[in-house]
Design a protein around this motif. Structure first.
Motif, PDB file in Angstrom:
ATOM      1  N   ASP A 116      45.519 -15.447  35.273  1.00 51.01           N
ATOM      2  CA  ASP A 116      46.311 -15.193  36.283  1.00 51.01           C
ATOM      3  C   ASP A 116      47.008 -16.578  36.742  1.00 51.01           C
ATOM      4  N   ASP A 131      49.311 -17.571  34.347  1.00 49.17           N
ATOM      5  CA  ASP A 131      50.587 -16.716  34.439  1.00 49.17           C
ATOM      6  C   ASP A 131      51.551 -17.300  35.465  1.00 49.17           C
ATOM      7  N   SER A 151      56.765 -23.651  30.306  1.00 47.17           N
ATOM      8  CA  SER A 151      56.299 -22.351  30.613  1.00 47.17           C
ATOM      9  C   SER A 151      56.039 -21.500  29.277  1.00 47.17           C
ATOM     10  N   PHE A 199      52.031 -19.529  28.748  1.00 46.70           N
ATOM     11  CA  PHE A 199      52.251 -18.122  28.336  1.00 46.70           C
ATOM     12  C   PHE A 199      51.350 -17.910  27.101  1.00 46.70           C
ATOM     13  N   ALA A 237      47.824 -18.436  27.754  1.00 47.62           N
ATOM     14  CA  ALA A 237      47.197 -17.223  28.553  1.00 47.62           C
ATOM     15  C   ALA A 237      47.174 -16.283  27.490  1.00 47.62           C
ATOM     16  N   SER A 265      43.675 -13.950  26.303  1.00 52.56           N
ATOM     17  CA  SER A 265      43.396 -12.644  26.328  1.00 52.56           C
ATOM     18  C   SER A 265      43.183 -12.100  25.153  1.00 52.56           C
ATOM     19  N   SER A 307      45.668  -9.070  31.063  1.00 46.52           N
ATOM     20  CA  SER A 307      46.278  -9.518  29.683  1.00 46.52           C
ATOM     21  C   SER A 307      47.869  -8.537  29.543  1.00 46.52           C
ATOM     22  N   ARG A 367      49.953  -7.635  31.754  1.00 45.28           N
ATOM     23  CA  ARG A 367      50.941  -8.201  32.540  1.00 45.28           C
ATOM     24  C   ARG A 367      51.441  -9.434  32.123  1.00 45.28           C
ATOM     25  N   VAL A 368      50.767 -10.305  31.591  1.00 41.27           N
ATOM     26  CA  VAL A 368      51.215 -11.446  31.080  1.00 41.27           C
ATOM     27  C   VAL A 368      52.047 -11.434  29.659  1.00 41.27           C
ATOM     28  N   HIS A 426      55.340 -10.197  30.787  1.00 37.95           N
ATOM     29  CA  HIS A 426      56.356 -11.435  31.348  1.00 37.95           C
ATOM     30  C   HIS A 426      56.779 -12.378  30.105  1.00 37.95           C
ATOM     31  N   TYR A 427      55.607 -12.622  29.032  1.00 42.35           N
ATOM     32  CA  TYR A 427      56.247 -13.453  28.074  1.00 42.35           C
ATOM     33  C   TYR A 427      57.100 -12.713  27.158  1.00 42.35           C
TER      34      TYR A 427
END
Length: 198
Positions: A149, A152, A167, A171, A174, A178, A186, A188-189, A192-193
């Motif tokens: 989190d 992220d 960034s 990512f 993260a 995960s 996991s 959600r990230v 976003h990536y």
């Protein structure tokens, strides 16, 4: 999960157990936040805050833990002024508790890391500040979900500031965590990536 926790809140009301209702609500809010369901997370956190006030008044750690979650939700939404206002409220509560000699009203190390993540992310801190933050907290014990989190939050803040390589690194770190230990945050990230670097 949401059906079970909703049923738990219903049962707690039927049996007159507000503590169980509070636990079910805040757990539901944390799950919704982790999954990126921010409307549900925000609504359930607000219900948790209202119940915390009814149960314990204004001076309790459950209340500021709820407010910290609400600040994290605001940061993920990209609404930085409300996030900062919530941090200011928490600071005030902690200062007042310290002045009264209360040992209970303090942030645990993982909560302090989340607090600092919101503070940095809501004001577009530079790379050096994020690096100092990482150095400060790499030795504290956190759940993998909490680590991811925070990564992220860092990745999204760097992206907003135009620091794409920083960034991407956050990512990818993260995502590697995960893969080793899949958890609620996991997906959600990964979303976003994908939205940023697909």
């Amino acid at each position: 999960v949401f059906a079970d926790l909703t049923r738990a809140t219903q049962i707690s009301r039927e049996t007159g157990e507000p503590l169980i209702e509070f636990c079910a609500l805040i757990n539901m809010a944390e799950v919704a936040y982790a999954m990126g369901d921010l409307d549900r997370a925000s609504e359930t956190t607000e219900r948790s805050i209202a119940l915390a006030r009814q149960l314990w008044g204004e001076a309790n750690r459950e209340l500021f833990a709820c407010e910290l979650l609400l600040a994290r939700i605001a940061l993920l939404r990209g609404t930085f002024e409300p996030a900062r206002a919530l941090l200011d409220r928490i600071r005030t509560r902690l200062s007042e508790a310290e002045a009264q000699g209360s040992e209970e009203m303090r942030l645990l190390p993982a909560e302090q890391a989340q607090f600092d993540m919101v503070e940095l992310g809501s004001r577009d801190a530079d790379e050096a500040e994020w690096h100092a933050f990482e150095q400060r907290y790499q030795s504290i014990e956190m759940q993998t979900l909490e680590q991811i989190d925070i990564l992220d939050g860092h990745a999204l803040a760097a992206l907003r500031a135009g620091r794409r390589e920083e960034s991407r690194r956050m990512f990818e770190f993260a995502l590697s965590l995960s893969r080793d230990k899949p958890n609620l945050v996991s997906e959600r990230v990964a979303r976003h990536y994908s939205a940023s670097f697909a």
